[in-house]
Design a protein around this motif. Structure first.
Motif, PDB file in Angstrom:
ATOM      1  N   SER A  10       0.859  -1.173   0.000  1.00  0.00           N
ATOM      2  CA  SER A  10       0.000   0.000   0.000  1.00  0.00           C
ATOM      3  C   SER A  10       0.895   1.222   0.000  1.00  0.00           C
ATOM      4  CB  SER A  10      -0.895   0.011   1.239  1.00  0.00           C
ATOM      5  OG  SER A  10      -0.112   0.069   2.398  1.00  0.00           O
ATOM      6  N   GLY A  11       0.358   2.325  -0.486  1.00  0.00           N
ATOM      7  CA  GLY A  11       1.100   3.555  -0.369  1.00  0.00           C
ATOM      8  C   GLY A  11       1.421   4.277  -1.663  1.00  0.00           C
ATOM      9  N   CYS A  12       1.215   3.717  -2.801  1.00  0.00           N
ATOM     10  CA  CYS A  12       1.505   4.416  -4.045  1.00  0.00           C
ATOM     11  C   CYS A  12       0.318   5.322  -4.360  1.00  0.00           C
ATOM     12  CB  CYS A  12       1.734   3.406  -5.166  1.00  0.00           C
ATOM     13  SG  CYS A  12       2.387   4.131  -6.667  1.00  0.00           S
ATOM     14  N   SER A  13       0.543   6.624  -4.428  1.00  0.00           N
ATOM     15  CA  SER A  13      -0.574   7.547  -4.604  1.00  0.00           C
ATOM     16  C   SER A  13      -1.142   7.535  -6.019  1.00  0.00           C
ATOM     17  CB  SER A  13      -0.136   8.959  -4.226  1.00  0.00           C
ATOM     18  OG  SER A  13       0.949   9.356  -5.032  1.00  0.00           O
ATOM     19  N   ALA A  14      -0.309   7.477  -7.032  1.00  0.00           N
ATOM     20  CA  ALA A  14      -0.782   7.454  -8.409  1.00  0.00           C
ATOM     21  C   ALA A  14      -0.057   6.331  -9.141  1.00  0.00           C
ATOM     22  CB  ALA A  14      -0.519   8.792  -9.088  1.00  0.00           C
ATOM     23  N   PRO A  15      -0.735   5.189  -9.343  1.00  0.00           N
ATOM     24  CA  PRO A  15      -0.066   4.057  -9.969  1.00  0.00           C
ATOM     25  C   PRO A  15       0.422   4.396 -11.375  1.00  0.00           C
ATOM     26  CG  PRO A  15      -2.343   3.506  -9.405  1.00  0.00           C
ATOM     27  CD  PRO A  15      -2.117   4.932  -9.033  1.00  0.00           C
ATOM     28  N   PRO A  16       1.650   4.009 -11.680  1.00  0.00           N
ATOM     29  CA  PRO A  16       2.186   4.334 -12.999  1.00  0.00           C
ATOM     30  C   PRO A  16       1.543   3.512 -14.108  1.00  0.00           C
ATOM     31  CG  PRO A  16       3.797   3.130 -11.671  1.00  0.00           C
ATOM     32  CD  PRO A  16       2.596   3.366 -10.807  1.00  0.00           C
ATOM     33  N   SER A  17       1.266   4.153 -15.219  1.00  0.00           N
ATOM     34  CA  SER A  17       0.704   3.477 -16.390  1.00  0.00           C
ATOM     35  C   SER A  17       1.830   3.153 -17.357  1.00  0.00           C
ATOM     36  CB  SER A  17      -0.341   4.358 -17.065  1.00  0.00           C
ATOM     37  OG  SER A  17      -1.459   4.481 -16.237  1.00  0.00           O
ATOM     38  N   VAL A  18       2.794   2.390 -16.858  1.00  0.00           N
ATOM     39  CA  VAL A  18       3.946   1.981 -17.652  1.00  0.00           C
ATOM     40  C   VAL A  18       4.030   0.461 -17.624  1.00  0.00           C
ATOM     41  CG1 VAL A  18       5.205   4.125 -17.259  1.00  0.00           C
ATOM     42  CG2 VAL A  18       5.505   2.218 -15.684  1.00  0.00           C
ATOM     43  N   PRO A  19       4.704  -0.125 -18.613  1.00  0.00           N
ATOM     44  CA  PRO A  19       4.838  -1.580 -18.618  1.00  0.00           C
ATOM     45  C   PRO A  19       5.584  -2.077 -17.377  1.00  0.00           C
ATOM     46  CG  PRO A  19       5.523  -0.646 -20.719  1.00  0.00           C
ATOM     47  CD  PRO A  19       5.329   0.495 -19.769  1.00  0.00           C
ATOM     48  N   PRO A  20       5.229  -3.253 -16.886  1.00  0.00           N
ATOM     49  CA  PRO A  20       5.910  -3.798 -15.708  1.00  0.00           C
ATOM     50  C   PRO A  20       7.415  -3.956 -15.894  1.00  0.00           C
ATOM     51  CG  PRO A  20       3.884  -4.993 -16.110  1.00  0.00           C
ATOM     52  CD  PRO A  20       4.089  -4.087 -17.278  1.00  0.00           C
ATOM     53  N   ASP A  21       7.867  -4.220 -17.120  1.00  0.00           N
ATOM     54  CA  ASP A  21       9.303  -4.423 -17.309  1.00  0.00           C
ATOM     55  C   ASP A  21      10.130  -3.151 -17.121  1.00  0.00           C
ATOM     56  OD1 ASP A  21       8.689  -3.155 -19.696  1.00  0.00           O
ATOM     57  OD2 ASP A  21       9.504  -4.733 -20.970  1.00  0.00           O
ATOM     58  N   THR A  22       9.470  -2.014 -16.936  1.00  0.00           N
ATOM     59  CA  THR A  22      10.220  -0.796 -16.604  1.00  0.00           C
ATOM     60  C   THR A  22      10.833  -0.892 -15.203  1.00  0.00           C
ATOM     61  OG1 THR A  22       8.267   0.367 -15.790  1.00  0.00           O
ATOM     62  CG2 THR A  22       8.842   0.684 -18.114  1.00  0.00           C
ATOM     63  N   LEU A  23      10.404  -1.879 -14.422  1.00  0.00           N
ATOM     64  CA  LEU A  23      10.982  -2.081 -13.087  1.00  0.00           C
ATOM     65  C   LEU A  23      12.356  -2.754 -13.160  1.00  0.00           C
ATOM     66  CD1 LEU A  23       7.777  -3.293 -11.199  1.00  0.00           C
ATOM     67  CD2 LEU A  23       8.801  -0.993 -11.191  1.00  0.00           C
ATOM     68  N   ILE A  24      12.693  -3.343 -14.303  1.00  0.00           N
ATOM     69  CA  ILE A  24      14.002  -3.976 -14.454  1.00  0.00           C
ATOM     70  C   ILE A  24      15.091  -2.913 -14.336  1.00  0.00           C
ATOM     71  CG2 ILE A  24      15.540  -5.168 -16.082  1.00  0.00           C
ATOM     72  CD1 ILE A  24      13.066  -6.712 -17.040  1.00  0.00           C
ATOM     73  N   GLY A  25      16.069  -3.211 -13.494  1.00  0.00           N
ATOM     74  CA  GLY A  25      17.156  -2.269 -13.241  1.00  0.00           C
ATOM     75  C   GLY A  25      16.938  -1.405 -12.019  1.00  0.00           C
ATOM     76  N   GLU A  26      15.708  -1.386 -11.513  1.00  0.00           N
ATOM     77  CA  GLU A  26      15.406  -0.626 -10.288  1.00  0.00           C
ATOM     78  C   GLU A  26      15.883  -1.408  -9.070  1.00  0.00           C
ATOM     79  OE1 GLU A  26      13.811   2.328  -9.837  1.00  0.00           O
ATOM     80  OE2 GLU A  26      13.365   2.683 -11.947  1.00  0.00           O
ATOM     81  N   SER A  27      16.144  -0.705  -7.991  1.00  0.00           N
ATOM     82  CA  SER A  27      16.420  -1.406  -6.741  1.00  0.00           C
ATOM     83  C   SER A  27      15.140  -2.099  -6.300  1.00  0.00           C
ATOM     84  CB  SER A  27      16.892  -0.426  -5.661  1.00  0.00           C
ATOM     85  OG  SER A  27      15.810   0.388  -5.236  1.00  0.00           O
ATOM     86  N   VAL A  28      15.270  -3.134  -5.501  1.00  0.00           N
ATOM     87  CA  VAL A  28      14.086  -3.834  -5.000  1.00  0.00           C
ATOM     88  C   VAL A  28      13.185  -2.845  -4.268  1.00  0.00           C
ATOM     89  CG1 VAL A  28      13.259  -5.617  -3.405  1.00  0.00           C
ATOM     90  CG2 VAL A  28      15.227  -6.078  -4.892  1.00  0.00           C
ATOM     91  N   THR A  29      13.770  -2.005  -3.440  1.00  0.00           N
ATOM     92  CA  THR A  29      12.991  -1.029  -2.671  1.00  0.00           C
ATOM     93  C   THR A  29      12.234  -0.072  -3.580  1.00  0.00           C
ATOM     94  OG1 THR A  29      14.627  -1.167  -0.902  1.00  0.00           O
ATOM     95  CG2 THR A  29      13.134   0.718  -0.850  1.00  0.00           C
TER      96      THR A  29
END
Length: 119
Positions: A10-29
């Motif tokens: 919980s806690g994301c104020s405005a969910p991003p409308s981007v593909p899930p694979d944009t999370l690749i390369g991000e820190s886990v946090t």
């Protein structure tokens, strides 16, 4: 064998409308922070499968995921905002060399996630 941590977020104020694979390369946090409220999320330490090293991202002396980078993602929708389930795989950032980063960007590790294998 993979180690998994399941998080109901919980806690994301405005969910991003981007593909899930944009999370690749991000820190886990950082990746977890982008998952919208009410979305089921899980992430796996893929160190054993990818690096042939014991997993260290879960259950260590630091908070789970510290130092990890996402190398695989799948979800049940085409954007993060529309997904009700997101699954990620991570390895320690220090071990993520050019080969791991290229293979992650190409989606080569996606099938290591049990929820995504063969999809």
């Amino acid at each position: 064998m993979c180690t998994v941590l399941v998080v109901s977020l919980s806690g994301c104020s405005a969910p991003p409308s981007v593909p899930p694979d944009t999370l690749i390369g991000e820190s886990v946090t950082a990746a977890i922070e982008q998952v919208p409220t009410g979305t089921a999320a899980a992430w796996y330490d893929l160190s054993q499968a990818v690096l042939h090293q014991p997993g260290t991202l879960i259950g260590g002396p630091e908070p789970d995921g510290t130092g990890g980078v996402v190398i695989a993602v799948c979800a049940d929708a085409d954007t993060i905002a529309r997904s009700t389930r997101i699954t990620m795989g991570a390895v320690p950032r220090a071990a993520s060399d050019d080969t791991v980063r290229r293979r992650a960007a190409a989606g080569d590790y996606r099938d290591l996630l049990p929820e995504c294998a063969g999809r």
